[in-house]
Design an enzyme around this catalytic site. Structure first.
Site, PDB file in Angstrom:
ATOM      1  N   GLN A 135      -6.783  15.154   3.913  1.00 40.76           N
ATOM      2  CA  GLN A 135      -6.217  14.319   2.856  1.00 40.76           C
ATOM      3  C   GLN A 135      -7.145  14.247   1.650  1.00 40.76           C
ATOM      4  OE1 GLN A 135      -5.789   9.773   3.157  1.00 40.76           O
ATOM      5  NE2 GLN A 135      -3.715  10.573   3.142  1.00 40.76           N
ATOM      6  N   HIS A 152      -7.860  12.167  -1.642  1.00 41.74           N
ATOM      7  CA  HIS A 152      -7.545  10.869  -2.221  1.00 41.74           C
ATOM      8  C   HIS A 152      -7.451  11.017  -3.726  1.00 41.74           C
ATOM      9  CE1 HIS A 152      -7.591   6.665  -3.199  1.00 41.74           C
ATOM     10  NE2 HIS A 152      -7.563   6.342  -1.925  1.00 41.74           N
ATOM     11  N   ARG A 165      -1.890  11.059   6.354  1.00 42.71           N
ATOM     12  CA  ARG A 165      -1.954   9.680   6.820  1.00 42.71           C
ATOM     13  C   ARG A 165      -1.675   8.744   5.671  1.00 42.71           C
ATOM     14  NH1 ARG A 165      -6.196   5.748   5.713  1.00 42.71           N
ATOM     15  NH2 ARG A 165      -7.753   7.016   4.688  1.00 42.71           N
ATOM     16  N   ARG A 200      -0.588   9.268  -1.061  1.00 43.40           N
ATOM     17  CA  ARG A 200      -1.752   9.958  -1.595  1.00 43.40           C
ATOM     18  C   ARG A 200      -1.544  11.420  -1.879  1.00 43.40           C
ATOM     19  NH1 ARG A 200      -6.027   6.964   2.257  1.00 43.40           N
ATOM     20  NH2 ARG A 200      -5.742   4.995   1.147  1.00 43.40           N
ATOM     21  N   HIS A 214     -10.907  13.163   1.605  1.00 49.44           N
ATOM     22  CA  HIS A 214     -11.021  11.762   1.990  1.00 49.44           C
ATOM     23  C   HIS A 214     -10.885  11.530   3.487  1.00 49.44           C
ATOM     24  CE1 HIS A 214     -10.750   7.481   1.575  1.00 49.44           C
ATOM     25  NE2 HIS A 214      -9.519   7.412   2.020  1.00 49.44           N
ATOM     26  N   ASP A 221     -19.576  16.223  13.464  1.00 51.94           N
ATOM     27  CA  ASP A 221     -20.397  16.693  14.595  1.00 51.94           C
ATOM     28  C   ASP A 221     -19.612  16.764  15.901  1.00 51.94           C
ATOM     29  OD1 ASP A 221     -22.296  16.475  12.675  1.00 51.94           O
ATOM     30  OD2 ASP A 221     -23.521  14.961  13.680  1.00 51.94           O
ATOM     31  N   LEU A 277     -15.155   6.545  -3.885  1.00 46.68           N
ATOM     32  CA  LEU A 277     -13.763   6.103  -3.841  1.00 46.68           C
ATOM     33  C   LEU A 277     -13.491   4.846  -4.662  1.00 46.68           C
ATOM     34  CD1 LEU A 277     -10.931   6.386  -2.482  1.00 46.68           C
ATOM     35  CD2 LEU A 277     -11.720   4.655  -0.902  1.00 46.68           C
ATOM     36  N   GLU A 328      -7.249   2.629  -3.237  1.00 47.07           N
ATOM     37  CA  GLU A 328      -5.837   2.645  -3.566  1.00 47.07           C
ATOM     38  C   GLU A 328      -5.358   1.220  -3.847  1.00 47.07           C
ATOM     39  OE1 GLU A 328      -3.676   5.163  -0.966  1.00 47.07           O
ATOM     40  OE2 GLU A 328      -1.928   3.882  -1.029  1.00 47.07           O
ATOM     41  N   PHE A 373       0.841  -1.188   0.000  1.00 47.13           N
ATOM     42  CA  PHE A 373       0.000   0.000   0.000  1.00 47.13           C
ATOM     43  C   PHE A 373       0.873   1.233   0.000  1.00 47.13           C
ATOM     44  CE2 PHE A 373      -4.265   1.640   0.615  1.00 47.13           C
ATOM     45  CZ  PHE A 373      -5.011   0.586   0.127  1.00 47.13           C
TER      46      PHE A 373
HETATM   47  C1  LIG Z   1     -14.396   5.467   1.090  1.00 49.46           C
HETATM   48  C2  LIG Z   1     -13.381   5.333   2.186  1.00 49.46           C
HETATM   49  C3  LIG Z   1     -12.483   4.287   2.191  1.00 49.46           C
HETATM   50  C4  LIG Z   1     -11.556   4.130   3.204  1.00 49.46           C
HETATM   51  N1  LIG Z   1     -10.697   3.081   3.152  1.00 49.46           N
HETATM   52  C5  LIG Z   1      -9.810   2.909   4.169  1.00 49.46           C
HETATM   53  C6  LIG Z   1      -8.933   1.795   4.177  1.00 49.46           C
HETATM   54  O1  LIG Z   1      -8.947   0.961   3.275  1.00 49.46           O
HETATM   55  N2  LIG Z   1      -8.087   1.650   5.204  1.00 49.46           N
HETATM   56  C7  LIG Z   1      -8.047   2.534   6.239  1.00 49.46           C
HETATM   57  O2  LIG Z   1      -7.274   2.321   7.154  1.00 49.46           O
HETATM   58  N3  LIG Z   1      -8.900   3.585   6.262  1.00 49.46           N
HETATM   59  C8  LIG Z   1      -9.770   3.797   5.257  1.00 49.46           C
HETATM   60  N4  LIG Z   1     -10.610   4.886   5.283  1.00 49.46           N
HETATM   61  C9  LIG Z   1     -10.668   5.741   6.469  1.00 49.46           C
HETATM   62  C10 LIG Z   1     -11.402   5.023   7.579  1.00 49.46           C
HETATM   63  O3  LIG Z   1     -12.501   4.326   7.052  1.00 49.46           O
HETATM   64  C11 LIG Z   1     -11.922   5.954   8.654  1.00 49.46           C
HETATM   65  O4  LIG Z   1     -10.938   6.829   9.032  1.00 49.46           O
HETATM   66  C12 LIG Z   1     -12.377   5.182   9.867  1.00 49.46           C
HETATM   67  O5  LIG Z   1     -13.270   4.179   9.498  1.00 49.46           O
HETATM   68  C13 LIG Z   1     -13.008   6.084  10.874  1.00 49.46           C
HETATM   69  O6  LIG Z   1     -13.608   5.310  11.881  1.00 49.46           O
HETATM   70  P1  LIG Z   1     -14.334   5.992  13.094  1.00 49.46           P
HETATM   71  O7  LIG Z   1     -14.780   4.897  13.977  1.00 49.46           O
HETATM   72  O8  LIG Z   1     -13.477   7.020  13.664  1.00 49.46           O
HETATM   73  O9  LIG Z   1     -15.580   6.770  12.473  1.00 49.46           O
HETATM   74  P2  LIG Z   1     -16.841   6.319  11.593  1.00 49.46           P
HETATM   75  O10 LIG Z   1     -16.776   4.923  11.177  1.00 49.46           O
HETATM   76  O11 LIG Z   1     -17.014   7.362  10.563  1.00 49.46           O
HETATM   77  O12 LIG Z   1     -18.027   6.406  12.606  1.00 49.46           O
HETATM   78  C14 LIG Z   1     -18.520   7.616  13.099  1.00 49.46           C
HETATM   79  C15 LIG Z   1     -19.676   7.300  13.995  1.00 49.46           C
HETATM   80  O13 LIG Z   1     -20.076   8.455  14.680  1.00 49.46           O
HETATM   81  C16 LIG Z   1     -21.459   8.555  14.704  1.00 49.46           C
HETATM   82  N5  LIG Z   1     -21.806   9.963  14.858  1.00 49.46           N
HETATM   83  C17 LIG Z   1     -21.320  11.006  14.170  1.00 49.46           C
HETATM   84  N6  LIG Z   1     -21.891  12.140  14.597  1.00 49.46           N
HETATM   85  C18 LIG Z   1     -22.738  11.802  15.584  1.00 49.46           C
HETATM   86  C19 LIG Z   1     -23.623  12.510  16.415  1.00 49.46           C
HETATM   87  N7  LIG Z   1     -23.771  13.839  16.331  1.00 49.46           N
HETATM   88  N8  LIG Z   1     -24.372  11.831  17.299  1.00 49.46           N
HETATM   89  C20 LIG Z   1     -24.260  10.491  17.401  1.00 49.46           C
HETATM   90  N9  LIG Z   1     -23.437   9.770  16.633  1.00 49.46           N
HETATM   91  C21 LIG Z   1     -22.687  10.422  15.748  1.00 49.46           C
HETATM   92  C22 LIG Z   1     -21.884   7.937  13.416  1.00 49.46           C
HETATM   93  O14 LIG Z   1     -23.201   7.461  13.520  1.00 49.46           O
HETATM   94  C23 LIG Z   1     -20.897   6.786  13.281  1.00 49.46           C
HETATM   95  O15 LIG Z   1     -21.368   5.668  13.966  1.00 49.46           O
HETATM   96  C24 LIG Z   1     -11.525   5.058   4.253  1.00 49.46           C
HETATM   97  C25 LIG Z   1     -12.407   6.123   4.256  1.00 49.46           C
HETATM   98  C26 LIG Z   1     -13.306   6.296   3.212  1.00 49.46           C
HETATM   99  C27 LIG Z   1     -14.167   7.497   3.196  1.00 49.46           C
END
Ligand SMILES: Cc1cc2nc3c(=O)[nH]c(=O)nc-3n(C[C@H](O)[C@H](O)[C@H](O)COP(=O)(O)OP(=O)(O)OC[C@H]3O[C@@H](n4cnc5c(N)ncnc54)[C@H](O)[C@@H]3O)c2cc1C
Ligand code: FES
Lengths: 319, 599
Positions: B252, B254, B407, B298, B365, B233, B264, B267, B137
């Site tokens: 970032q 992408h 990142r 990226r 991204h 939020d 997306l 990658e 990667f």
């Molecule tokens: C298309 C895409 C592909 C990706 N691919 C990769 C990859 O291959 N490898 C990698 O390492 N990373 C990847 N990333 C990045 C990675 O997915 C994220 O950084 C990571 O999943 C974030 O996880 P999280 O638990 O912090 O947040 P999230 O999974 O975004 O969860 C946020 C949570 O907060 C809750 N929430 C938000 N606001 C509120 C509110 N006001 N009240 C109550 N609940 C709220 C939502 O309901 C949700 O449950 C990718 C990102 C994208 C966009």
């Protein structure tokens, strides 16, 4: 693209006694998905419309709805592919679930049923060493790879014909999930899980209409998973259920006579149980009236029964 | 009133991973605005990094040649992947704005936490010997992305949800509840104000510890890979409550978002050998990353694409995009390793990847910035690391800072996992010795005012219009390349929009699933934190990682001018009256000394 008339299911529990359709008419941009169109309505015509969406890339499972009567992820459905000849597209919430508002369905029942199949890995052996993974060969992974792509959108449950008539049925999504873990070489509780799933509401209650396979937006093919669960159950000699006996007896009768004797089937599937058999009476009567059962004829073999038996043997050997 | 020892906001990888720690010793609830499996983590495609060293040595052997001289790497570690190497890659990838202890913690805990996922049943792709499959990667010097085809996030998110379902008697889930406010008094976090989308009721949740795991802020941009839910939020709510936001200017982009849609294309595609082609049909990456080419990190690839476009070599009638080329890849490889991509391309743009080129462009991204925390996820208030008692943050909404200025791919699922795990443990320990702090009488006042202010507003501004203006300004003026003039214009736009937001009008006045009100509240959040992105970017007079200022960029060599002397420091953005006050915080550097970042 020409003007499209969207007939959208509306229902606000705070103000409406019953649901109705509201029509919105506009020309979507080239390449619009149905979700783009709903967003257009919400952002430019009527912000009171409620629906779920998030990823808009067919992975979060929020946006399953019925488009012209069939469940789809609207975020991956190109609107030009679903316009009907009269220029309309009808959008309803998913079926087989209560409606909370407009296009939003109540998925509590979905999750309760999911929970009921113990949808998690239950290993009984430790991994090879503390700092290592369980080994699983690619072939073994492939046994459940497709089923593991389920995004729990509820599309299959929406269009399931068994569920329409039998609310107890666990439904395609939960059963596919059950298969996903039963097929996982790391799991140690397959037998127990299967034991529970041969009961009423479980794997034998699918009527094999194939709707769920058609409707699944991923590659889960729930009905196929259910059939695989059945094979597993039979292999594990979990034959003490109506469904399993039905299949075993069915094959046995056809094997002997070359034709199904509809008089023998229920007696042996249900076991000699007068109450249950009495429950079959209306079906039996129907069958007599339709000529499927001829009560007065002695049981007979069809001509060419040897051929049927040969097919039967070859299939058995092949499996 | 719901009362729990610990309340976690968000149910992505960070939130659920935290819950699985907390439930081992305290009562815990998850509050999430979307159902847990709908969280954005599920969209992650490419993989999750860990130095497991599962790939056969012949595929890792090449890496030793490319270790930079500034890295202190003992010789014997060079023959295969190692935690040290992973640690180094994170620091270099982040253009040295990485707190090296945070990167160390991330690299060190990666293998154990990946094995834990696997034991919980995660459906990883496998190598012929039965081990978890790994692939190369961008920016990682060894193939260390563990993957489940190209739906890794989905596999992990569902795995965690399964474990939460298994513990449904220990973990309470409030689904489709939206957090509006934190209740912090005297620097002690006492609870939350939550709006139940199902009923429209405002609820006060009383707790000893809150963990924010609310994800990223990509939706502030018009072209983004992020889900609609990613409106930052938690970040905005913390900011409104006096918590500074760290390194917000680092966003970032992408390189392979679908043209116009932003959806997306992983990658993983480039990892598996896809090419980038400009409008003249030429592979151009040799001009920007001569060694790694398409597999470069990226920020470098996204800038390379923009430069091709800026110099008139884009594709299409407006020459405003680039092409991703999969045509030379074997169908079997695409089917097994990139199935989702080929499906997306077919369904969303109607393209046959085996015959046609795929139009792409850089898309917002990942949010490197966020709520500053200690290694244990405790939220800090200043450069002296003053804590807000009982408040934690994890995952993309937090900034610990493991990713620094940029990142690397597959490191953020890992970060969500590691920080979720760490914050969960810390919050559990805290809740076992802390008392429930009493709630103030005016706990819900500001949330009530916020909701009422929107519902009763008879103004003339529409949420959709304001949002679109914000997103377009952010993409055009605060995007891949930035300069002072455009940033100033962007700031003006944001301030103007904040003003117009006071006049916002929605028609839906109902209680049940009022998603119009939800969108208005989310817009309010975006307008607040967007200002910190622009202010941070304007102040930072250098190019580093994902932040590229044209004034500090040599277009001929495609190299940014990094200014370690003045700018090797984290930005802290505080809300100050109507504006933003900036402060700075040193970077913890003790292992790898900053060297030029070349690939
Ligand atoms: C298309 C895409 C592909 C990706 N691919 C990769 C990859 O291959 N490898 C990698 O390492 N990373 C990847 N990333 C990045 C990675 O997915 C994220 O950084 C990571 O999943 C974030 O996880 P999280 O638990 O912090 O947040 P999230 O999974 O975004 O969860 C946020 C949570 O907060 C809750 N929430 C938000 N606001 C509120 C509110 N006001 N009240 C109550 N609940 C709220 C939502 O309901 C949700 O449950 C990718 C990102 C994208 C966009
Ligand atoms: S919006 Fe996520 S599946 Fe359609």
């Amino acid at each position: 693209m020409a003007d499209i008339r969207f007939q959208v299911h509306r229902f606000n529990p705070e103000t409406d006694e019953k649901p109705y359709y509201q029509e919105y008419q506009f020309t979507p941009l080239e390449g619009s998905t149905v979700l783009d169109c709903l967003n257009y309505i919400k952002w430019h015509l009527d912000d009171t419309l409620a629906y779920r969406m998030s990823c808009r890339s067919a992975i979060c499972g929020s946006c399953a709805m019925r488009v012209n009567g069939h469940a789809k992820l609207v975020c991956q459905t190109q609107v030009k592919n679903v316009v009907r000849p009269d220029g309309t597209v009808r959008i309803d919430p998913v079926g087989n679930m209560p409606v909370l508002k407009d296009l939003i369905a109540d998925m509590h029942g979905f999750w309760t049923k999911m929970q009921a199949v113990k949808p998690y890995l239950m290993p009984t052996q430790p991994p090879p060493s503390a700092n290592q993974e369980y080994l699983q060969l690619p072939e073994a992974f492939r046994l459940f790879e497709e089923e593991a792509t389920c995004i729990m959108c509820g599309a299959c449950v929406s269009d399931c014909t068994s569920l329409e008539s039998d609310k107890q049925f666990l439904g395609p999504a939960a059963l596919a999930k059950a298969y996903r873990f039963s097929a996982d070489t790391r799991d140690g509780r397959r037998h127990e899980r299967l034991e529970e799933l041969i009961e009423r509401g479980g794997m034998w209650d699918c009527v094999r209409c194939n709707e769920c396979v058609q409707t699944c937006p991923k590659t889960v093919a729930p009905m196929e998973a259910i059939l695989k669960l059945r094979q597993m159950a039979l292999k594990e000699r979990l034959t003490d259920s109506i469904g399993a006996r039905h299949v075993t007896v069915f094959t046995d009768i056809v094997g002997r006579r070359g034709i199904l004797d509809e008089r023998e089937l229920p007696v042996r599937s249900l076991g000699f149980n007068p109450v249950k058999l009495l429950g079959m009476a209306p079906v039996a009567l129907q069958s007599v009236l339709k000529g499927k059962i001829r009560p007065l004829e002695p049981p007979h073999k069809v001509k060419g029964v040897e051929d049927v038996q040969r097919i039967h043997r070859e299939m058995e050997d092949g499996s | 009133m719901p009362t729990h020892d610990v309340v976690i906001v968000g149910s992505g990888l960070a939130g659920m991973r935290a819950a699985l720690e907390v439930c081992q010793g305290a009562s815990v609830a998850i509050v999430s605005k979307v159902h847990p499996v709908r969280s954005h983590s599920g969209a992650a495609q490419g993989g999750i990094a860990a130095a497991l060293g599962n790939m056969p040595p012949e595929r890792t052997a090449k890496i030793q040649a490319r270790i930079e001289n500034g890295a202190v790497l003992p010789d014997e570690e060079l023959n295969e992947d190692s935690i040290l190497l992973h640690w180094f890659d994170i620091c270099k990838g982040g253009d040295y704005l990485v707190d090296q202890d945070a990167a160390q913690m991330t690299a060190e805990n990666a293998p154990t936490l990946i094995y834990q996922y696997e034991r919980w049943g995660a459906a990883f792709s496998r190598l012929p010997n039965g081990k978890i499959a790994q692939r190369p990667f961008g920016g990682h010097q060894a193939p260390r992305a563990c993957y489940a085809a190209d739906r890794t996030g989905h596999a992990l998110l569902h795995c965690l949800w399964e474990q939460v379902m298994k513990r449904s008697d220990q973990v309470t889930v409030y689904s489709e509840w939206i957090v509006l406010d934190l209740i912090i008094r005297d620097n002690i976090c006492r609870g939350l104000v939550v709006w139940d989308l199902n009923t429209g009721r405002l609820e006060t949740v009383h707790t000893k510890a809150v963990i924010f795991a609310t994800g990223g802020y990509g939706r502030a941009f018009s072209i983004t890979t992020n889900a609609f839910a990613n409106t930052g939020d938690g970040i905005a709510i913390a900011y409104r409550n006096g918590v500074p936001l760290m390194d917000m200017e680092f966003v970032q982009f992408h390189p392979t978002g679908l043209y116009r849609l932003g959806i997306l294309l992983s990658e993983g595609a480039r990892g598996e050998g896809a090419y980038l082609i400009n409008g003249e049909g030429e592979r151009f990456m040799h001009r920007y990353a001569p060694t790694l080419l398409e597999k470069g990190p990226r920020d470098i690839v996204a800038r390379a694409e923009m430069m091709e476009i800026m110099e008139g070599r884009g594709g299409g009638p407006k020459k405003d995009y680039i092409y991703l080329d999969l045509r030379h890849l074997p169908a079997e490889l695409v089917r097994t390793r990139l199935p989702q991509i080929s499906d997306l391309v077919t369904k969303f743009v109607g393209i046959d990847w085996s015959k046609e080129l795929i139009p792409i462009q850089p898309a917002a991204h990942y949010s490197m910035g966020g709520i500053p925390t200690t290694l244990q996820g405790e939220v800090i208030l200043d450069a002296q690391e003053t804590l807000v008692k009982g408040l934690y943050a994890a995952g993309e909404c937090s900034c610990v800072s493991v990713h620094g200025a940029n990142r690397l791919g597959v490191n953020s699922l890992l970060e969500a996992t590691v920080t979720g795990w760490a914050a969960g443990r810390a919050a559990l320990a805290h809740s076992q010795q802390a008392e429930l702090a009493p709630l103030p009488a005016d706990a819900t006042a500001s949330a009530e005012a916020e909701v009422k202010g929107i519902l009763e507003n008879e103004g003339t501004e529409s949420v959709a219009d304001l949002r679109k203006t914000l997103q377009e300004a952010m993409t055009e003026k605060c995007g891949v390349f930035r300069d002072a003039d455009h940033l100033k214009q962007c700031l003006e736009t944001v301030k103007d929009l904040q003003h117009r937001f006071h006049n916002v009008h929605i028609r839906d006045k109902g209680q049940v699933f009022n998603t119009a009100l939800q969108e208005a509240i989310e817009l309010g959040h975006m307008l607040d934190f967007a200002e910190t992105i622009v202010e941070g970017a304007l102040a930072r007079q250098e190019s580093r990682g994902a932040h590229a200022r044209l004034e500090y960029f040599d277009l001929k060599t495609a190299a940014g001018v990094r200014d370690d002397e003045n700018w090797l420091k984290h930005t802290l953005a505080y809300r100050d009256g109507d504006g933003v006050r900036l402060d700075y915080k040193p970077v913890r550097i003790f292992k790898f000394k900053p060297i030029a970042r070349k690939y």
